[in-house]
Design an enzyme around this catalytic site. Structure first.
Site, PDB file in Angstrom:
ATOM      1  N   ARG A   1      33.743  44.483  42.155  1.00 19.53           N
ATOM      2  CA  ARG A   1      34.782  45.274  42.847  1.00 19.53           C
ATOM      3  C   ARG A   1      34.516  45.527  44.319  1.00 19.53           C
ATOM      4  O   ARG A   1      35.433  45.862  45.046  1.00 19.53           O
ATOM      5  CB  ARG A   1      35.023  46.618  42.146  1.00 19.53           C
TER       6      ARG A   1
ATOM      7  N   ASP B   1      39.768  33.568  39.855  1.00 21.63           N
ATOM      8  CA  ASP B   1      39.975  34.413  38.669  1.00 21.63           C
ATOM      9  C   ASP B   1      40.647  35.732  39.020  1.00 21.63           C
ATOM     10  O   ASP B   1      40.461  36.298  40.085  1.00 21.63           O
ATOM     11  CB  ASP B   1      38.651  34.709  37.964  1.00 21.63           C
TER      12      ASP B   1
ATOM     13  N   HIS C   1      40.691  30.583  35.165  1.00 24.73           N
ATOM     14  CA  HIS C   1      41.346  31.486  34.219  1.00 24.73           C
ATOM     15  C   HIS C   1      42.587  30.734  33.729  1.00 24.73           C
ATOM     16  O   HIS C   1      43.519  30.519  34.493  1.00 24.73           O
ATOM     17  CB  HIS C   1      41.731  32.777  34.963  1.00 24.73           C
TER      18      HIS C   1
ATOM     19  N   ASP D   1      32.877  39.350  31.433  1.00 20.87           N
ATOM     20  CA  ASP D   1      34.114  39.641  32.174  1.00 20.87           C
ATOM     21  C   ASP D   1      34.181  41.152  32.458  1.00 20.87           C
ATOM     22  O   ASP D   1      35.239  41.778  32.340  1.00 20.87           O
ATOM     23  CB  ASP D   1      35.354  39.170  31.398  1.00 20.87           C
TER      24      ASP D   1
ATOM     25  N   HIS E   1      37.500  49.698  35.757  1.00 27.56           N
ATOM     26  CA  HIS E   1      38.676  50.349  36.330  1.00 27.56           C
ATOM     27  C   HIS E   1      38.472  51.849  36.220  1.00 27.56           C
ATOM     28  O   HIS E   1      38.114  52.351  35.151  1.00 27.56           O
ATOM     29  CB  HIS E   1      39.945  49.981  35.574  1.00 27.56           C
TER      30      HIS E   1
ATOM     31  N   PHE F   1      44.562  45.287  33.358  1.00 31.95           N
ATOM     32  CA  PHE F   1      43.822  44.529  32.340  1.00 31.95           C
ATOM     33  C   PHE F   1      42.323  44.683  32.559  1.00 31.95           C
ATOM     34  O   PHE F   1      41.864  44.743  33.696  1.00 31.95           O
ATOM     35  CB  PHE F   1      44.161  43.040  32.463  1.00 31.95           C
TER      36      PHE F   1
END
Lengths: 319, 444
Positions: free
Chosen positions: B69, B157, B184, B310, B314, B328
């Site tokens: 991030r 991705d 992806h 993965d 969040h 997601f």
């Protein structure tokens, strides 16, 4: 169907729920409690519009994040007939527009001292989300294409009134099954009460997988009409379709509109329902909508009774 | 506790499993100056000693699919918190995915990430850079210069490389550097508006679906392009019967294709969405049991080379939303090893060497990095695993900045006990966690 009108002096012991989020999780007995209560309310208010002060001092909040006329009005009127106060919050735009989340909006309304939140939202699961995050009761007034329990229950009440019982009837839900919360609430309720349910419409809107849940799947309305006791004509939900699932409205009406030619091939006592708003000329022609087989306006009346019953069951027992 | 780099570290009595050398035996491992220097070493008294009895000593685990991030979304994760979570999960190396803001498409951004990783001083961070400039899918990023800056692979991705011509050129161009394209696989027209797998559960819940065929169609295209160009394609997070089968057959005829699977795709089904909890919302979505079974079968027969997380942090306020508004993805670094032990090794789908290969040497080879081995002379990146400890997933204890896990409250077996990066102990499991429900120690 109960022959005796239910006693409205106390909520039956068989009712223990704080929320009404779906029909899928209700038992047949619970469905009958709601329907019997609705009948009792209907009879008590049939000849007068006098209030029944069963929920005096209670406050119901309508939290509508999607446009609605009849459901919101129906819930408001139901609450007022029971002596409850109502407040309305409508937001057709996203709750994001002011940066506030949907849950925060609901918590703010709850903090004003409400006993039940009646929520409509375009996203499945939102009623469930509120039930987890609020302390008050939650009634689902439609969450996306998931469920619309009071609509399903009022449709079933309308059938029960005309036909005496649900068990043994063949009921077809016709049209946009994919996007219809009303279809889902009807399917669960009708099956629990013993009806044979058919879902019928274009193959892009009627998944063959419904068969895995014990529902008959058809793409040919003309083929099933002679077998049906009840047809429930669902509105094509253009606003929920990201890509058009059939070539034209004209073609849809040609294949699936209920008109007098099709009516002529149906059972003589066929009952026709349509949860509004209807697209006249698309799902149903005006002569059929306004004809003797149609229960469309009874549905609206029954909607009020069902919503009074649900509010009373949810709020009347835990004062 | 940090061991001084110049003091040797003896890892004593552990079951050393190193798939890169086909090794599986109980031995003492000696680390000196940040490297593996000897097996069957004997305590001399002036070494730091790490008792690894009843433990598994493995090459440091590698997670080749992590969203750190930073830069841009530091409210979700930073390089510091993400790498701290990695070592707590047993990972000594991670590859970070470039869908940051700005995306990692210049030498400067690659260098920023590598520099921040050095400052964080937790685990090794390898940079996956963008295939296309600004991750827009229109024109190639300066892949050669990105390789020079240290990028180990390329991916857009978050989104697929959508344009078939761009993908073809990327595969051709990367042949020069022998770098893989990580894609992806998703045909967006088929998943538009979708929030979960399209199946019986989405039908009942009235939620817009993402059919597995959306993955299969793109996987098929990528395999054809890899076949035609001779480039290396790595299919990210496979989740469908169709794509596992396509990859299996492509490998059979020699196409340079590899793939990975995430723990949630071999442990959870779309049935979880009945809770409407956005911690079950990820892309690709949780699918039905037959797809889960296909992922497990693909792991068992070697079609699936890698287990990755993965890891997609969040912040809580983003996930606490209506299902269609919530983003997601889930975090995974701190639960992956326990899920592998509990759901793959214990039920017998994979033995320890096979499972560890997919978390060590296999990702190292795909990324072309000198990691994933305990060979003499290799970097002393070592994960000491307690294979029997039982523990309960408690998101409040995560080192990750985010808590978006569907595994809260799960009882898992196996976790990292000690994690050594470059010869230094970077993580040791808290004592209370190691004691909880532990089986009696085996007599030595």
């Amino acid at each position: 169907m109960s022959t005796e009108v239910m006693d409205l002096s106390a909520v039956p012991e068989t009712w223990t729920r704080r929320h009404l989020l779906d029909v899928e999780s209700l038992s047949a007995e619970e469905i009958h409690v709601i329907l019997d209560s609705a009948v009792a309310f209907k009879e008590s208010t049939a000849n007068c519009t006098q209030k029944m002060p069963l929920l005096t001092g209670r406050t119901c909040a309508n939290l509508f994040f999607e446009p609605s006329t009849r459901t919101r009005t129906s819930f408001s009127l139901a609450a007022r007939r029971l002596g409850a106060d109502t407040i309305d919050f409508s937001s057709t735009g996203s709750s994001l527009s002011k940066g506030e989340t949907f849950i925060d909006t609901a918590k703010n309304i709850e903090a004003m001292g409400v006993d039940v939140v009646i929520v409509r939202h375009r996203t499945p699961g939102t009623a469930e989300l509120l039930a987890e995050n609020l302390r008050c009761s939650v009634i689902n007034a439609g969450d996306g294409a998931h469920e619309h329990p009071t609509q399903g229950l009022l449709d079933i009440l309308s059938i029960r009134e005309r036909r005496g019982q649900i068990a043994g009837l063949t009921v077809a839900l016709v049209g946009d099954i994919a996007h219809s919360r009303t279809a889902r609430s009807n399917i669960w309720g009708l099956k629990k009460l013993g009806a044979h349910v058919i879902v019928c419409g274009p193959s892009t809107l009627v998944s063959p997988r419904w068969a895995e849940l014990g529902v008959e799947v058809s793409n040919d309305l003309d083929a099933i009409i002679p077998r049906c006791d009840v047809l429930n004509l669902l509105r094509i939900q253009f606003e929920r379709q990201s890509t058009r699932p059939f070539p034209s409205v004209r073609e849809y009406a040609h294949l699936y509109a209920m008109n007098h030619e099709r009516l002529a091939r149906a059972k003589r006592d066929i009952l026709i329902l349509a949860p509004g708003p209807i697209n006249r000329g698309v799902e149903i022609t005006p002569d059929v909508a306004d004809g003797p087989h149609s229960a469309i306006l009874e549905q609206v009346t029954n909607g009020l009774a069902v919503r009074m019953a649900v509010l009373w069951l949810i709020l009347g027992g835990n004062s | 506790m940090n061991v001084r780099a110049n003091r040797p570290l003896l890892i004593e009595g552990g079951r050393v499993i190193d798939p890169s050398q086909g090794m599986d035996r109980i031995t003492n491992l000696l680390v000196e100056d940040g490297r593996i220097v000897a097996y069957d070493a004997i305590s001399t008294g002036d070494q730091e000693v790490l008792d690894a009895s009843d433990k598994i000593v493995a090459p440091g685990l590698i997670d080749m699919h992590v969203h750190l991030r930073e830069p841009g979304r530091e409210e979700d994760e930073t390089i510091r918190t993400g790498t701290a979570a990695a070592v707590a999960g047993g990972f000594t190396s991670i590859a970070c995915i470039p869908n940051t803001e700005p995306p990692i498409d210049t030498q400067a951004t690659v260098e920023f990430i590598r520099h921040q990783a050095v400052l964080a001083d937790q685990c090794n961070v390898f940079v996956v850079a963008c295939v296309s400039k600004n991750r827009e899918g229109k024109e190639l990023a300066e892949l050669g210069q990105l390789v020079q800056a240290g990028a180990v692979a390329f991916s857009d991705d978050g989104a697929p490389v959508y344009d078939a011509e761009l993908m073809r050129r990327a595969l051709e161009y990367c042949r020069m550097f022998d770098k893989p394209i990580l894609n992806h696989a998703e045909v967006r027209e088929l998943t538009q508006g979708g929030v979960m797998h399209e199946g019986l559960v989405s039908l009942v819940l009235g939620l817009p679906g993402m059919p597995s065929v959306a993955e299969d169609v793109m996987a098929s295209r990528d395999i054809a392009l890899a076949d035609a160009t001779g480039g290396r394609i790595h299919m990210m997070h496979v989740s469908s019967v169709g794509s596992v089968d396509l990859i299996r057959r492509a490998k059979g005829r020699g196409v340079r294709v590899t793939t990975e699977v995430c723990p949630h795709h071999f442990t959870l089904t779309d049935d979880s969405l009945r809770s409407f909890d956005s911690n079950f919302k990820m892309s690709p979505p949780l699918r039905s049991q037959k797809h889960v079974n296909a992922c497990i079968a693909g792991l068992a027969d070697g079609t699936i080379d890698v287990i990755c997380t993965d890891h997609a942090p969040h912040a809580l306020e983003k996930k606490m939303r209506e299902l269609d508004q919530a983003p997601f993805g889930i975090v995974g670094l701190e639960t992956a090893l326990g899920l592998v032990v509990t759901r793959l090794i214990e039920p017998g789908h994979l033995d320890w060497p096979a499972a560890l290969a997919k978390m060590t040497i296999n990702p190292a080879r795909i990324l072309g990095i000198n990691k994933g081995t305990l060979a003499i002379g290799a970097d002393a990146d070592i994960t000491v695993i307690d294979p029997t400890v039982r523990w309960t997933v408690d998101p409040t204890k995560f080192r990750s900045k985010s808590r978006n896990t569907p595994f809260a409250g799960w009882k898992l077996q196996g976790r990292a006990d000690s994690v050594i990066v470059g010869g230094r102990i970077k993580y040791q499991a808290p004592a209370e966690a190691a004691e909880q429900g532990r089986r009696p120690a085996r007599a030595r």
